[in-house]
Design a protein around this motif. Structure first.
Motif, PDB file in Angstrom:
ATOM      1  N   GLU A  87       0.839  -1.204   0.000  1.00  0.00           N
ATOM      2  CA  GLU A  87       0.000   0.000   0.000  1.00  0.00           C
ATOM      3  C   GLU A  87       0.870   1.248   0.000  1.00  0.00           C
ATOM      4  O   GLU A  87       0.592   2.220  -0.718  1.00  0.00           O
ATOM      5  N   ALA A  88       1.928   1.229   0.815  1.00  0.00           N
ATOM      6  CA  ALA A  88       2.823   2.382   0.875  1.00  0.00           C
ATOM      7  C   ALA A  88       3.582   2.557  -0.431  1.00  0.00           C
ATOM      8  O   ALA A  88       3.823   3.685  -0.880  1.00  0.00           O
ATOM      9  N   LEU A  89       3.977   1.457  -1.059  1.00  0.00           N
ATOM     10  CA  LEU A  89       4.666   1.523  -2.343  1.00  0.00           C
ATOM     11  C   LEU A  89       3.817   2.272  -3.371  1.00  0.00           C
ATOM     12  O   LEU A  89       4.312   3.164  -4.067  1.00  0.00           O
ATOM     13  N   ALA A  90       2.542   1.939  -3.441  1.00  0.00           N
ATOM     14  CA  ALA A  90       1.645   2.611  -4.390  1.00  0.00           C
ATOM     15  C   ALA A  90       1.409   4.060  -3.997  1.00  0.00           C
ATOM     16  O   ALA A  90       1.437   4.965  -4.839  1.00  0.00           O
ATOM     17  N   ARG A  91       1.202   4.292  -2.717  1.00  0.00           N
ATOM     18  CA  ARG A  91       0.889   5.645  -2.237  1.00  0.00           C
ATOM     19  C   ARG A  91       2.041   6.612  -2.476  1.00  0.00           C
ATOM     20  O   ARG A  91       1.819   7.794  -2.774  1.00  0.00           O
ATOM     21  N   GLU A  92       3.267   6.121  -2.360  1.00  0.00           N
ATOM     22  CA  GLU A  92       4.440   6.988  -2.498  1.00  0.00           C
ATOM     23  C   GLU A  92       4.971   7.066  -3.931  1.00  0.00           C
ATOM     24  O   GLU A  92       6.044   7.604  -4.166  1.00  0.00           O
ATOM     25  N   GLY A  93       4.214   6.522  -4.872  1.00  0.00           N
ATOM     26  CA  GLY A  93       4.562   6.719  -6.276  1.00  0.00           C
ATOM     27  C   GLY A  93       5.338   5.608  -6.934  1.00  0.00           C
ATOM     28  O   GLY A  93       5.885   5.799  -8.019  1.00  0.00           O
ATOM     29  N   GLY A  94       5.377   4.414  -6.315  1.00  0.00           N
ATOM     30  CA  GLY A  94       6.165   3.330  -6.874  1.00  0.00           C
ATOM     31  C   GLY A  94       5.358   2.151  -7.377  1.00  0.00           C
ATOM     32  O   GLY A  94       5.903   1.061  -7.532  1.00  0.00           O
ATOM     33  N   GLN A  95       4.083   2.366  -7.679  1.00  0.00           N
ATOM     34  CA  GLN A  95       3.228   1.261  -8.104  1.00  0.00           C
ATOM     35  C   GLN A  95       3.786   0.550  -9.334  1.00  0.00           C
ATOM     36  O   GLN A  95       3.641  -0.665  -9.491  1.00  0.00           O
ATOM     37  N   TRP A  96       4.443   1.305 -10.203  1.00  0.00           N
ATOM     38  CA  TRP A  96       4.979   0.711 -11.428  1.00  0.00           C
ATOM     39  C   TRP A  96       6.021  -0.376 -11.160  1.00  0.00           C
ATOM     40  O   TRP A  96       6.299  -1.212 -12.020  1.00  0.00           O
ATOM     41  N   GLY A  97       6.591  -0.378  -9.959  1.00  0.00           N
ATOM     42  CA  GLY A  97       7.606  -1.374  -9.633  1.00  0.00           C
ATOM     43  C   GLY A  97       7.090  -2.549  -8.833  1.00  0.00           C
ATOM     44  O   GLY A  97       7.888  -3.377  -8.375  1.00  0.00           O
ATOM     45  N   ALA A  98       5.759  -2.673  -8.685  1.00  0.00           N
ATOM     46  CA  ALA A  98       5.201  -3.711  -7.822  1.00  0.00           C
ATOM     47  C   ALA A  98       5.601  -5.116  -8.275  1.00  0.00           C
ATOM     48  O   ALA A  98       5.923  -5.979  -7.445  1.00  0.00           O
ATOM     49  N   ASP A  99       5.607  -5.354  -9.564  1.00  0.00           N
ATOM     50  CA  ASP A  99       5.966  -6.692 -10.059  1.00  0.00           C
ATOM     51  C   ASP A  99       7.425  -7.015  -9.744  1.00  0.00           C
ATOM     52  O   ASP A  99       7.757  -8.158  -9.389  1.00  0.00           O
ATOM     53  N   GLU A 100       8.304  -6.016  -9.876  1.00  0.00           N
ATOM     54  CA  GLU A 100       9.717  -6.235  -9.568  1.00  0.00           C
ATOM     55  C   GLU A 100       9.897  -6.544  -8.083  1.00  0.00           C
ATOM     56  O   GLU A 100      10.705  -7.405  -7.702  1.00  0.00           O
ATOM     57  N   VAL A 101       9.168  -5.825  -7.240  1.00  0.00           N
ATOM     58  CA  VAL A 101       9.245  -6.056  -5.798  1.00  0.00           C
ATOM     59  C   VAL A 101       8.755  -7.461  -5.465  1.00  0.00           C
ATOM     60  O   VAL A 101       9.373  -8.188  -4.671  1.00  0.00           O
ATOM     61  N   PHE A 102       7.654  -7.859  -6.087  1.00  0.00           N
ATOM     62  CA  PHE A 102       7.083  -9.179  -5.810  1.00  0.00           C
ATOM     63  C   PHE A 102       8.034 -10.282  -6.263  1.00  0.00           C
ATOM     64  O   PHE A 102       8.211 -11.296  -5.565  1.00  0.00           O
ATOM     65  N   GLU A 103       8.668 -10.092  -7.408  1.00  0.00           N
ATOM     66  CA  GLU A 103       9.618 -11.078  -7.914  1.00  0.00           C
ATOM     67  C   GLU A 103      10.789 -11.271  -6.948  1.00  0.00           C
ATOM     68  O   GLU A 103      11.196 -12.405  -6.654  1.00  0.00           O
ATOM     69  N   LEU A 104      11.336 -10.163  -6.446  1.00  0.00           N
ATOM     70  CA  LEU A 104      12.451 -10.259  -5.508  1.00  0.00           C
ATOM     71  C   LEU A 104      11.986 -10.872  -4.189  1.00  0.00           C
ATOM     72  O   LEU A 104      12.717 -11.656  -3.568  1.00  0.00           O
ATOM     73  N   GLY A 105      10.771 -10.520  -3.742  1.00  0.00           N
ATOM     74  CA  GLY A 105      10.236 -11.101  -2.513  1.00  0.00           C
ATOM     75  C   GLY A 105      10.109 -12.605  -2.599  1.00  0.00           C
ATOM     76  O   GLY A 105      10.376 -13.329  -1.627  1.00  0.00           O
ATOM     77  N   ALA A 106       9.699 -13.101  -3.777  1.00  0.00           N
ATOM     78  CA  ALA A 106       9.569 -14.549  -3.960  1.00  0.00           C
ATOM     79  C   ALA A 106      10.929 -15.230  -3.830  1.00  0.00           C
ATOM     80  O   ALA A 106      11.052 -16.297  -3.211  1.00  0.00           O
TER      81      ALA A 106
END
Length: 546
Positions: free
Chosen positions: A27-46
């Motif tokens: 939620e904070a990632l999207a709120r602070e302007g980084g929604q475009w990187g959500a897939d990259e974050v999820f990939e690294l989290g996995a």
């Protein structure tokens, strides 16, 4: 097999949990302007939750770096040998842009995406030290345009090359900083390392540095920013491990520190004996030149402490989901739910304010003056309070395991040993609290910006409003203000956390925070929240899925 050898009621290993499933972080990632990187974050989290990455972290921590001062023939080499797992971790971190990559990315939110990636790459915190310093060095290095032009592309490269050779010949480099001396600690102006201009025939503008640095982490980095006393006063210098002609610089590693934690990261004492370096910025402006590097590493300290809290919470909840006591799962027992929910509230508040400071940093580097001022006061206070809360949080999370949490195989002792570091690194509690006062003294306009930020939540909760008004009174009272600096920094951070939760948080989390942290309905330990709170959604948000 005897019944005594049948194992029951033991918790399965936590594998394949993706930290990017954290609602508060995403939620904070999207709120602070980084929604475009959500897939990259999820990939690294996995990857972070995989057995392979977890094993890398264990090996890098267990097999600590070894200093090799000389080779077999007696030649001085000053090299640190790491476990291969450390290099695997570094390869992933740099490949995913956890280092200086945002400085080469023009997209708004690049620094926020990087912050979120750091927050899900949880396998081993030691190697994040050179990653953080490489991130932080770029703005300071830009004070010397020639050096910046040469080395910034190498710092932002996503290629990790651990070989010790001339930096300009590599595909990617890492950076460190060398400030602390044995007689000075945080008082860097007391440093005695000397820098004298070289009168060399090719007039390359270099200096020779002589002195002893007490705490230089990641000494195998390719380049360092070093503070030294030049003829014009304390100055900042660029010092490569290997000189342009391919020879080793006169930077000698005296020993590695035997530390409480952070075992995978080598921290060393360094002797400069006529080491060659180049001026960054102006003579006498060393602190001003390097301060942005310090601020950026302080952001990573705050993010690191918030990440530690979410990691400890995840493990504690996983344990409670699978462990029974007195015929019931721990997760269903009222007192344990009080503890877990309280830990979750602390982790959510820490994550929200850390990511808000990441967002302010992203906007500040793009020239937003309001966000620059908010970060100036907010980051100093958040670094103080969030880092201060990490150690008791880790202790309570470990206690949720009972005796099982005290053994190394649980991973909790390592988490606990790491927790105090963020509060010490880049200025311990007093330094951060006093820096909060310094922000107000040197940039008084940041106070108005800070209260404007809090004004966005004005009137939404009486407890928050009361806290904000009390804070106004505190900041207006200059009597014994240094004596009160810790309380001021704490209350500034609590105000930011409360405001963020009221505006953006889950209602159950916000209410629990306001009732306890601001409303006074709280004891002296985690797990002392009052009755009447809706704990179900708080725990559910932190629940380990799958």
């Amino acid at each position: 097999m005897s019944d005594t050898h049948v194992v029951t009621n033991q918790v399965p290993t936590l594998l394949d949990h993706n930290p990017a499933t954290s609602p508060v972080l995403m939620e904070a990632l999207a709120r602070e302007g980084g929604q475009w990187g959500a897939d990259e974050v999820f990939e690294l989290g996995a990857l972070s939750g995989s057995a392979k990455a977890i094993r890398w972290g264990e090996l890098a921590d267990r097999n600590q770096p070894v200093l090799r001062t000389h080779d077999r023939y007696g030649h001085r080499i000053d090299e640190v040998e790491y476990d291969p797992a450390y290099h695997e971790l570094m390869t992933v971190a740099i490949g995913h842009g956890l280092h200086a990559a945002p400085w080469a990315d023009d997209r708004a939110g690049a620094h926020v995406v990087r912050a979120a990636k750091n927050s899900v790459w949880t396998v081993e915190p030691g190697h994040i030290c050179p990653i953080s310093m490489t991130y932080a060095v770029v703005p300071a290095l830009r004070s010397n345009p020639e050096l910046g032009k040469t080395y910034e592309p190498l710092l932002t490269s996503r290629i990790y090359d651990p070989e010790l050779k001339t930096p300009s010949t590599k595909a990617g480099i890492t950076a460190g900083m060398s400030m602390t001396e044995k007689q000075g600690g945080s008082d860097v102006r007391a440093g005695t390392t000397r820098a004298s201009r070289n009168a060399n025939p090719n007039a390359d503008g270099s200096y020779s540095l002589t002195g002893h640095k007490w705490f230089t982490s990641a000494p195998m980095s390719d380049i360092f920013l070093v503070l030294a006393q030049a003829p014009g006063g304390l100055s900042c210098f660029f010092l490569p491990r290997v000189l342009p002609d391919g020879t080793r610089n006169r930077m000698f590693l005296q020993r590695l520190k035997d530390k409480l934690g952070n075992h995978a990261n080598a921290s060393s004492e360094v002797e400069y004996d006529g080491a060659t370096a180049w001026l960054v910025g102006e003579e006498g402006r060393g602190v001003a030149t390097i301060i942005e590097m310090v601020n950026l590493t302080r952001l990573d300290c705050t993010l690191g402490s918030a990440t530690s809290m979410r990691s400890g919470l995840t493990r504690a909840i996983h344990h409670a989901q699978h462990r029974k006591a007195f015929g019931e799962y721990l997760i269903d027992q009222p007192l344990m739910r009080n503890v877990l929910a309280d830990l979750a509230v602390e982790a959510e508040a820490a994550t929200m304010v850390a990511m808000r400071m990441a967002g302010a940093t992203d906007k500040a580097v793009r020239g937003d003056q309001r966000e620059t001022l908010l970060r100036r006061i907010g980051l100093a206070a958040s670094k103080y309070w969030v880092c201060k809360r990490a150690t008791p949080h880790a202790a309570e999370a470990m206690e949720c395991f009972g005796g099982n949490g005290y053994v190394e195989e649980s991973g909790m002792p390592r988490l606990y040993r790491e927790a105090p570091l963020m509060g010490i690194w880049e200025g311990s509690g007093n330094v951060s609290a006093l820096d909060t006062l310094r922000a107000m003294a040197t940039r008084p306009e940041c106070i108005e910006v800070f209260f404007d930020e809090l004004g966005l939540s004005a009137g939404q909760d009486a407890r928050l409003d009361t806290h904000v008004e009390s804070l106004r009174t505190q900041l207006g009272d200059l009597e014994a203000i240094q004596y009160r600096a810790r309380k001021i920094a704490e209350d500034i951070c609590l105000a930011l956390q409360g405001s963020l939760l009221v505006r953006h948080g889950h209602p159950a989390v916000a209410e629990a925070f306001l009732a306890t942290r601001l409303g006074g309905q709280w004891g002296g330990a985690f797990g002392t929240m009052p009755t009447g709170l809706d704990l179900g959604p708080i725990i559910e948000r932190a629940m380990v899925k799958g």
